[in-house]
Design an enzyme around this catalytic site. Sequence first.
Site, PDB file in Angstrom:
ATOM      1  N   HIS A 106      -7.494  -5.551  -0.409  1.00 57.72           N
ATOM      2  CA  HIS A 106      -6.295  -4.731  -0.311  1.00 57.72           C
ATOM      3  C   HIS A 106      -5.396  -5.104   0.863  1.00 57.72           C
ATOM      4  O   HIS A 106      -4.164  -5.180   0.716  1.00 57.72           O
ATOM      5  CB  HIS A 106      -6.697  -3.257  -0.210  1.00 57.72           C
ATOM      6  CG  HIS A 106      -5.537  -2.314  -0.163  1.00 57.72           C
ATOM      7  ND1 HIS A 106      -4.683  -2.133  -1.227  1.00 57.72           N
ATOM      8  CD2 HIS A 106      -5.077  -1.496   0.828  1.00 57.72           C
ATOM      9  CE1 HIS A 106      -3.760  -1.239  -0.914  1.00 57.72           C
ATOM     10  NE2 HIS A 106      -3.967  -0.853   0.327  1.00 57.72           N
TER      11      HIS A 106
ATOM     12  N   ASP B 123      -9.092  -3.505  -5.890  1.00 56.73           N
ATOM     13  CA  ASP B 123      -8.916  -4.467  -4.797  1.00 56.73           C
ATOM     14  C   ASP B 123      -9.742  -4.112  -3.568  1.00 56.73           C
ATOM     15  O   ASP B 123      -9.459  -4.592  -2.464  1.00 56.73           O
ATOM     16  CB  ASP B 123      -7.435  -4.586  -4.421  1.00 56.73           C
ATOM     17  CG  ASP B 123      -6.850  -3.298  -3.844  1.00 56.73           C
ATOM     18  OD1 ASP B 123      -7.599  -2.308  -3.674  1.00 56.73           O
ATOM     19  OD2 ASP B 123      -5.638  -3.270  -3.546  1.00 56.73           O
TER      20      ASP B 123
ATOM     21  N   SER C 246       0.837  -1.205   0.000  1.00 54.57           N
ATOM     22  CA  SER C 246       0.000   0.000   0.000  1.00 54.57           C
ATOM     23  C   SER C 246       0.873   1.256   0.000  1.00 54.57           C
ATOM     24  O   SER C 246       1.735   1.407  -0.854  1.00 54.57           O
ATOM     25  CB  SER C 246      -0.955  -0.044   1.198  1.00 54.57           C
ATOM     26  OG  SER C 246      -1.905   0.991   1.143  1.00 54.57           O
ATOM     27  N   MET C 247       0.673   2.162   0.972  1.00 61.86           N
ATOM     28  CA  MET C 247       1.454   3.386   1.002  1.00 61.86           C
ATOM     29  C   MET C 247       2.944   3.106   1.197  1.00 61.86           C
ATOM     30  O   MET C 247       3.798   3.931   0.865  1.00 61.86           O
ATOM     31  CB  MET C 247       0.955   4.326   2.102  1.00 61.86           C
ATOM     32  CG  MET C 247       1.489   5.742   1.999  1.00 61.86           C
ATOM     33  SD  MET C 247       0.702   6.887   3.154  1.00 61.86           S
ATOM     34  CE  MET C 247       1.638   6.557   4.630  1.00 61.86           C
TER      35      MET C 247
END
Length: 675
Positions: A634, A582, A311-312
């Site tokens: 996700h 996602d 992710s980030m």
Amino acid sequence: MSKQDDSQSNTDVTDEPISNDKDKKNLRKRNTASRRKHNSEPRRKYSNTPDAVEELVNETFFLKHEDERPFLTKKRVVFTAGLVFGLIIAWAMAPQSSDLKIFSNFLAESFSDLDFSSMLPANVLLEELFGNITLLLKPNISILEDTEFLPALSLAKEGIKANFPVVLIPGIVSTGLESWSTSNCSRPYFRRRMWGTTTMFRAVILDKECWSNHMRLDPETGLDPPDFKLRAAQGLDAADYLFPGYWVWGKMIQNFAAIGYDCNNMHLAAYDWRLSFFNLEVRDNYFSKLKSNIELSKRTVGKKSILVGHSMGSLVTLYFFKWVESPNGGNGGENWVNDHIESFINIGGPLLGVPKALSALLSGEMRDTVELGAFGVYVLEKFFSKHERANLFRTWGGLSSMLPKGGESLWGNETHAPDDHEGLLESYGSMINLRSHIGMENNSDNENSTLPMVLKHTSSSGVEFLKKHADTLFTEMLTRNYSFGIYKSKEEFNDQLDHTKWTNPLESQLPNAPNMKIYCLYGYGKETERKYFYNTESSVERPEGRKRDELKNFLKHIFIDSSMNSDKDPYLKSGVHNGEGDGTVPLLSLGYMCTKGWKNPLYNPAGIKVITREFVHETGPSLDLRGGGKTADHVDILGNYALTGDVLKIAAGNGDELEDNISSNILEYVSKVNV
């Protein structure tokens, strides 16, 4: 006590023959007297006769006092009432018909004056309460003992074992944040997590103002506010479980361990995800520490490291690549990444941002909040309003890093978008549709018209709309830290020292690392927020003589219009227009750079090999709240068997056997992007 006394005591309690009910009662009386006499001495021997066992059981606190409690406070009554109340809330928060919503609204009004914190007994330990509740999310290890370590156990039998040192870089909200403050309200929480673990629930419910003061950052500096200090937890347990039972990196760490990894060759680079990336280095020296750890691994193990960003965390990794090369940053030189990084594994990276970040910063809302149902929305607004949430989010410079990048070239305009498909009510390109009651005279030739005007904002104009109407300090922070444009020519990349470009892969180039490989692993097949329909409170009027854009606090009066639904377009629900992805990141953001952008020498001048592997979402067993081994959600994808297997093979040095595996519509969508 002598052995004789001890023997006599035990005889008094257990050895007398029992003939009838009267004898049993007398025996219990004598036993009670004996216990009082010897209450200061430990009992060392018990008989296993039925009456002795019964007597022992009756001594336990809960059973001893249960009959003495008032009826309404007995455990079975409280449990039953809580269960019924919970079912009512769950039902009220679910999507409902118009008739049921009337009753749901009635419930909301009925509970409007309740203070839930005051209803909890003073002796209830909230950490234990929520700890027991969250354990429901945890699988039965005795049953799933082997599957908890799959697919690693199977791969280990095939010869897959630890090789390259691994650095795990978590995503936003994944890392626990613990308090190091010593101000008045902070002292009970010293070195306890204000984000993560059940302490967070206790603080939010019973001490919301104190919790909020800890979680917000100084809006001017983007750093710690006066008297409050949070720091990222450290070690592998900083992001293995967010709270008891809810794993984040936990399953991945278990599988790494099963092929030979431990804390000596696996490092979790936790960070304070609230901070802008620039401030991560200013306050915590985060990138300097990351660089030192990787260099230490190279010296001690003699091998390059593998960076695994989720992710980030993938954006943090891209920023690190540019920072470590820059003379204004790590000053490692243009060959540092090539010499120290074997591979970069990008798991579910929002490389081009997420529309969800825009809605969160605009109004503090997203799909999760507007689909709660009338009662759920009411309770949430009473407890933590969208205005409070938006103000808190705007202090988090890290969240702003995920605003959409690339503008209309990537996300589309008012008439079409690359990921439009048949059956849409209208294009995804206008990311924000705002039905405004302000400036209505522009909507009709009739000056007295009461029809609202619809303002359509694309991704780029939506970000500008946010800048224009948010407070000045937020706008300055955004400009100081991030850029959301796109470069389309080589000449535009002349200034690679501008750190505002480093999280935007369309305005910064990959490092000079031809020997490094990039693996893009992400899921698809879940409805994902792509566009929003907003409305404004009809009571808001334009002050005489002032333009709409000059209104103060305008963002306080806008909200996602949950009444916007469509029978013709099933992707439009409660004011949110969903697309492919996602569940959090749209497919376009997940796949564009991997399948097209980084295939272009403009963005990848060193020709780094990029492999893309997609995982289609499959629903798992109904009792598995995290989706099972084939989920592509996700966060839950970190427990996906196939993805985990790919990551382990790459870490073991077998990544060359992996090839592109693309089954979504991403290639069709990226072909429509003219860059």
